[in-house]
Design a protein around this motif. Sequence first.
Motif, PDB file in Angstrom:
ATOM      1  N   ASP A 175       0.813  -1.223   0.000  1.00  0.00           N
ATOM      2  CA  ASP A 175       0.000   0.000   0.000  1.00  0.00           C
ATOM      3  C   ASP A 175       0.842   1.268   0.000  1.00  0.00           C
ATOM      4  OD1 ASP A 175      -2.614   1.025  -0.043  1.00  0.00           O
ATOM      5  OD2 ASP A 175      -2.593   1.418   2.114  1.00  0.00           O
ATOM      6  N   SER A 176       2.169   1.107  -0.070  1.00  0.00           N
ATOM      7  CA  SER A 176       3.070   2.230   0.192  1.00  0.00           C
ATOM      8  C   SER A 176       2.955   3.365  -0.827  1.00  0.00           C
ATOM      9  CB  SER A 176       4.519   1.735   0.252  1.00  0.00           C
ATOM     10  OG  SER A 176       4.862   1.040  -0.945  1.00  0.00           O
ATOM     11  N   LEU A 177       3.025   3.055  -2.115  1.00  0.00           N
ATOM     12  CA  LEU A 177       3.016   4.119  -3.121  1.00  0.00           C
ATOM     13  C   LEU A 177       1.711   4.904  -3.074  1.00  0.00           C
ATOM     14  CD1 LEU A 177       4.378   5.582  -5.448  1.00  0.00           C
ATOM     15  CD2 LEU A 177       3.457   3.845  -7.002  1.00  0.00           C
ATOM     16  N   ARG A 178       0.601   4.209  -2.966  1.00  0.00           N
ATOM     17  CA  ARG A 178      -0.698   4.890  -2.929  1.00  0.00           C
ATOM     18  C   ARG A 178      -0.785   5.838  -1.735  1.00  0.00           C
ATOM     19  NH1 ARG A 178      -5.387   4.753  -0.408  1.00  0.00           N
ATOM     20  NH2 ARG A 178      -4.760   3.010   0.927  1.00  0.00           N
ATOM     21  N   ARG A 179      -0.379   5.347  -0.548  1.00  0.00           N
ATOM     22  CA  ARG A 179      -0.502   6.159   0.662  1.00  0.00           C
ATOM     23  C   ARG A 179       0.414   7.380   0.617  1.00  0.00           C
ATOM     24  NH1 ARG A 179      -2.501   3.550   5.228  1.00  0.00           N
ATOM     25  NH2 ARG A 179      -2.220   5.571   6.248  1.00  0.00           N
ATOM     26  N   ILE A 180       1.639   7.189   0.135  1.00  0.00           N
ATOM     27  CA  ILE A 180       2.600   8.292   0.128  1.00  0.00           C
ATOM     28  C   ILE A 180       2.208   9.349  -0.904  1.00  0.00           C
ATOM     29  CG2 ILE A 180       5.001   8.882  -0.393  1.00  0.00           C
ATOM     30  CD1 ILE A 180       5.732   6.171   0.950  1.00  0.00           C
ATOM     31  N   LEU A 181       1.725   8.910  -2.066  1.00  0.00           N
ATOM     32  CA  LEU A 181       1.264   9.876  -3.060  1.00  0.00           C
ATOM     33  C   LEU A 181      -0.003  10.595  -2.582  1.00  0.00           C
ATOM     34  CD1 LEU A 181       1.909   8.064  -6.456  1.00  0.00           C
ATOM     35  CD2 LEU A 181       3.266   9.840  -5.325  1.00  0.00           C
ATOM     36  N   GLU A 182      -0.803   9.903  -1.776  1.00  0.00           N
ATOM     37  CA  GLU A 182      -1.978  10.547  -1.191  1.00  0.00           C
ATOM     38  C   GLU A 182      -1.556  11.665  -0.236  1.00  0.00           C
ATOM     39  OE1 GLU A 182      -5.439   9.163   1.878  1.00  0.00           O
ATOM     40  OE2 GLU A 182      -5.061   7.852   0.145  1.00  0.00           O
TER      41      GLU A 182
END
Length: 288
Positions: A175-182
């Motif tokens: 879930d890392s990329l989605r959360r960080i870009l969020e």
Amino acid sequence: MKNMFNQTVYALSYGLWYVLSLLPMSLLYVLSDCFYFLVAKVVRYRHGMIWKNLTESFPEKDDTELRQIENDFYHSFCDYVVETVKLMSMSKRQLMRRLEFTGLDEVRQCFDNGQSVSVYLGHLFNWEWITSLPYWVPGNVQCCELYHPLENKNFDRLFKRVREKQNALCITMADSLRRILEYKRQRQTVIVGYIADQAPFWNNIHHWVDFLHHDTPVFTGAERIAKHAGQACFYGYIRKVRRGYYVCEMQPMMIDSKAVPDYEITDEYFRRLEANIREYPGIYLWSH
């Protein structure tokens, strides 16, 4: 019925962990010494793997030097166990006294410029205490750490609760990329910790490095995320001052991560990690 059983296991595990964490560090280190005798002298935990890793990583060292590193590792590993137990109930004051972060001026400068930060770390003891980083950064900065969930859901929930006790949010790798870009879209400044010295699955290998005399496949996901989010990249250089006391020095690697060629950040990380291991070989996780 299964859910009730899982809740009971979790409650008992949490209670036992909490009670043990209330013991003073001096007594926990006595337990560590007993644990060391069992692990190193009786069971010889993963000795074959440890010895293979040491002999291949330090061909210039003789057996006496390698045995000393192995012995230091076993001591560090056992201390890691009791120090992680203690994390359940450690106070802010105690954690800040036992793990000091240095080199934060450039990190704060990035925050002042509205730039988020990536911190590359290795499996150097005691990486669990790095979750105290929120005590050292401005309150408006969200601290995060990426992790692989444990297969046992009860222990995964327990470790996640302990790791988030200091307000460092745990984010799964998936879930890392989605959360960080969020966070980036929300204009929320973050500092994200990556323990990036794990081996990727074969279908995820994109890059190899020369690491401790090994041609090693490495994760590049942390670099891709940092570039996508425009994060400055730092290395957390771990030094063990004495038993139970550590320093994590924030060393800048690439402030403008988007401006460097692909894999240059990953290569720099592994150069710094190797230098860190060579200076303090006894605190690296040689058993894996």
